[in-house]
Design a protein around this motif. Sequence first.
Motif, PDB file in Angstrom:
ATOM      1  N   PRO A   1       0.818  -1.194   0.000  1.00 15.99           N
ATOM      2  CA  PRO A   1       0.000   0.000   0.000  1.00 15.99           C
ATOM      3  C   PRO A   1       0.861   1.256   0.000  1.00 15.99           C
ATOM      4  O   PRO A   1       1.933   1.292   0.584  1.00 15.99           O
ATOM      5  CB  PRO A   1      -0.808  -0.125   1.298  1.00 15.99           C
TER       6      PRO A   1
ATOM      7  N   GLY B   1       2.312   4.643   1.031  1.00 17.14           N
ATOM      8  CA  GLY B   1       2.415   5.335   2.298  1.00 17.14           C
ATOM      9  C   GLY B   1       2.508   6.825   2.042  1.00 17.14           C
ATOM     10  O   GLY B   1       2.822   7.263   0.948  1.00 17.14           O
TER      11      GLY B   1
ATOM     12  N   PRO C   1       0.852   1.192  12.028  1.00 17.29           N
ATOM     13  CA  PRO C   1       0.826   0.854  10.597  1.00 17.29           C
ATOM     14  C   PRO C   1       1.901   1.647   9.847  1.00 17.29           C
ATOM     15  O   PRO C   1       1.739   2.836   9.571  1.00 17.29           O
ATOM     16  CB  PRO C   1      -0.591   1.246  10.160  1.00 17.29           C
TER      17      PRO C   1
ATOM     18  N   SER D   1       3.053   1.589   6.841  1.00 16.56           N
ATOM     19  CA  SER D   1       2.784   2.087   5.494  1.00 16.56           C
ATOM     20  C   SER D   1       2.045   3.420   5.520  1.00 16.56           C
ATOM     21  O   SER D   1       1.934   4.085   4.490  1.00 16.56           O
ATOM     22  CB  SER D   1       1.990   1.052   4.695  1.00 16.56           C
ATOM     23  N   ASP D   2       1.571   3.821   6.686  1.00 19.52           N
ATOM     24  CA  ASP D   2       0.949   5.145   6.828  1.00 19.52           C
ATOM     25  C   ASP D   2       1.976   6.240   7.083  1.00 19.52           C
ATOM     26  O   ASP D   2       1.687   7.424   6.908  1.00 19.52           O
ATOM     27  CB  ASP D   2      -0.053   5.154   7.995  1.00 19.52           C
TER      28      ASP D   2
ATOM     29  N   LYS E   1       6.197   4.713   0.131  1.00 17.62           N
ATOM     30  CA  LYS E   1       6.074   3.409  -0.518  1.00 17.62           C
ATOM     31  C   LYS E   1       7.431   2.891  -0.993  1.00 17.62           C
ATOM     32  O   LYS E   1       7.707   1.689  -0.954  1.00 17.62           O
ATOM     33  CB  LYS E   1       5.108   3.511  -1.694  1.00 17.62           C
TER      34      LYS E   1
ATOM     35  N   THR F   1       2.181  -7.748   6.124  1.00 21.92           N
ATOM     36  CA  THR F   1       1.017  -6.958   5.729  1.00 21.92           C
ATOM     37  C   THR F   1      -0.283  -7.569   6.244  1.00 21.92           C
ATOM     38  O   THR F   1      -0.493  -8.780   6.178  1.00 21.92           O
ATOM     39  CB  THR F   1       0.952  -6.847   4.191  1.00 21.92           C
TER      40      THR F   1
ATOM     41  N   LYS G   1      -2.237  -2.956   5.042  1.00 19.51           N
ATOM     42  CA  LYS G   1      -1.219  -2.104   5.638  1.00 19.51           C
ATOM     43  C   LYS G   1      -0.046  -2.940   6.155  1.00 19.51           C
ATOM     44  O   LYS G   1      -0.219  -4.071   6.581  1.00 19.51           O
ATOM     45  CB  LYS G   1      -1.816  -1.278   6.785  1.00 19.51           C
TER      46      LYS G   1
ATOM     47  N   TYR H   1       2.657  -3.645   8.916  1.00 14.60           N
ATOM     48  CA  TYR H   1       2.769  -3.394  10.354  1.00 14.60           C
ATOM     49  C   TYR H   1       4.148  -3.696  10.940  1.00 14.60           C
ATOM     50  O   TYR H   1       4.358  -3.515  12.136  1.00 14.60           O
ATOM     51  CB  TYR H   1       1.714  -4.206  11.112  1.00 14.60           C
TER      52      TYR H   1
END
Length: 451
Positions: free
Chosen positions: A33, A35, A136, A138-139, A143, A158, A162, A164
């Motif tokens: 995902p 980010g 998370p 990817s937040d 990417k 994942t 997301k 982790y």
Amino acid sequence: MNVTVKKIATMITLSASIAALVTGCGSANHAVPAGSNSSSTSGSGGSQAVDDSNASGNIVWAAAPITHTGLRKKLIAEFEKQYPNIHVTLQSQPADTDTDRSSLTTTISGGSSQPDVYMGDVVWPAQFGNAQLAEPLSDVLPKSFFSRFSNGLIEGATYDGKVYAVPFFVDTAFLFYRKDLLKKYNLPVPTTWEQVKSDAEAIQKAGGAKYGFVWQGGDYEGATCNFIEYLADAGGQVLNGNQAQLTSSAANQALSFMRSLITSGVSPKAEDTFQEADAENVFDQGDAVFLRNWSYAWSDSQNSADSKVVGKVGVVALPTFAGQSGSGYSCVGGWDLYINPHSKNLKADLQFIDWMTGQQAQSILAKDYSEIPTNKAVADDPSLKSVSPIFSIIPNVKYISRPTQTPNYPKVSQAIYNNINQALSGSVSVSSALNHANSQVNSALNSSAGL
């Protein structure tokens, strides 16, 4: 099974209630995902993905002493040299993985902001992410950062779209073989599972070895790891979304082959009880031609105090089934890095995990401590070949994660290894075992998860 590191057997043997360690299903083309982060950068290879001059302060890193003495302090010292405004305090966790897991769960669920960063098993991401015990990543990372890792590793970290955790160091399985016996009987190193079986049978028939091939078929996490390798090689998978896929032709091919190893006599009748140490002991005593085991089995086979096959062992990537290209899939074990969602120093945390998975730290892990790096640029470094023959194989390994993309993974794994073991013992047919496993996995997926 926390497969990996120091006698991975101790990490891989898990209780039925927490069936796992090393530790979802990986593929060469994983979706990561996007980010969003104010941090700069390229993240691929060795360049740092986080470069925030404002990052400073004190962070606590919780890490169990599951590998070499001095590794954790060495990495901290090198990090602090490069980032003198960030001080890292080591919090030593219990060496027992289940105890470590329980301790972290209690602390973080209670709202504590420390530890800021923690080392955890590769099968934890979905469980910890679902329970909101892990940030998370990817937040908060670009990417591009995730492209630095070897193919197949990020998928295992994942959950629900997301990421982790970030892969820290990995362990995986290889095929160990008696190079002296293959030479004696003029047989090539096998590249397919069918060749492993036929070569083993030929050498057994000629009186060269008591057994042909030993592996892990006991009623525990190890059987899950073995099965998913054959399953991936046959083109199958355990899960498709939130549905089990264990009644497929690929699953039938995988389990039928495993069972045939026992019924043919290539593997011992007691194979359905074997764990890592059992299989390794048979091989190291000179009683088997081939062994499927984790990376530590190489050094063990060369230890004259316990091994009768010193100097007679070769190692290659796991084979695949005939008709498939490249090597076979190898189960992912090892350790990830997670960030406490309650941490009060996220910038420093990100700088720390960025450095720990960059080229400098990963080279230290590999060259100084013989751990398998997760950073693809380091894993592909030709200079590592002088460290161990294992490292010359790593670029050819295709990683496959266990089906850990569900927080109910312990129940999923238990459903797999219980039924696989019954088929291996001959108490049920292959088709019945797979039907039961499929039903039980679906039930596990629909049950409530808890830590």
